[in-house]
Design a protein around this motif. Sequence first.
Motif, mmCIF file in Angstrom:
data_model
loop_
_atom_site.group_PDB
_atom_site.id
_atom_site.type_symbol
_atom_site.label_atom_id
_atom_site.label_comp_id
_atom_site.label_asym_id
_atom_site.label_seq_id
_atom_site.Cartn_x
_atom_site.Cartn_y
_atom_site.Cartn_z
ATOM 1 N N THR A 49 29.751 16.556 -28.575
ATOM 2 C CA THR A 49 29.263 16.511 -29.955
ATOM 3 C C THR A 49 29.083 18.130 -30.369
ATOM 4 O O THR A 49 28.957 18.889 -29.637
ATOM 5 N N SER A 77 27.758 9.553 -31.035
ATOM 6 C CA SER A 77 26.536 8.959 -30.827
ATOM 7 C C SER A 77 26.661 7.426 -30.954
ATOM 8 O O SER A 77 27.422 7.054 -31.656
ATOM 9 N N LEU A 126 32.057 10.746 -36.993
ATOM 10 C CA LEU A 126 31.250 10.055 -36.065
ATOM 11 C C LEU A 126 31.780 9.238 -35.095
ATOM 12 O O LEU A 126 32.647 8.068 -35.881
ATOM 13 N N THR A 163 30.789 14.404 -34.112
ATOM 14 C CA THR A 163 29.413 13.741 -33.711
ATOM 15 C C THR A 163 29.761 12.428 -32.870
ATOM 16 O O THR A 163 30.355 11.577 -33.212
#
Length: 125
Positions: free
Chosen positions: A91, A124, A11, A122
């Motif tokens: 992503t 974000s 992430l 990912t």
Amino acid sequence: QLQLVESGGGLVQPGGSLRLSCAAAGFTLDYYAIAWFRQAPGKEREGVSCISPVHSNTRYADSVAGRFTISRDDAKNTAYLQMNSLKPEDTGVYFCAAERTSYYCSISLPDMDYLGEGTQVTVSS
């Protein structure tokens, strides 16, 4: 057992960076082009980048050109994908693949001889 194993996913916030690795087991990458593919939720798998054997010629999808860099270290039997300036649309699950070839590389999945199981990326906030 012949296989490719990806690592380095995770992430990251938009604008951040990740480096993915693709390690080969059971065969040597010296005579293989390496390609990276990705698949976002609900979308088809797409080619991202590839690097040829011998001369390390590279290709990039328009969506990642200038932000991603593919490389290879045949002494370590490993290829890499450096991803900078990541965007939420980057992503997806990233797969590496190998194609037995001589001087060129392809980012067409049917051309591949081996495919890894993928690593999740990912992007974000």
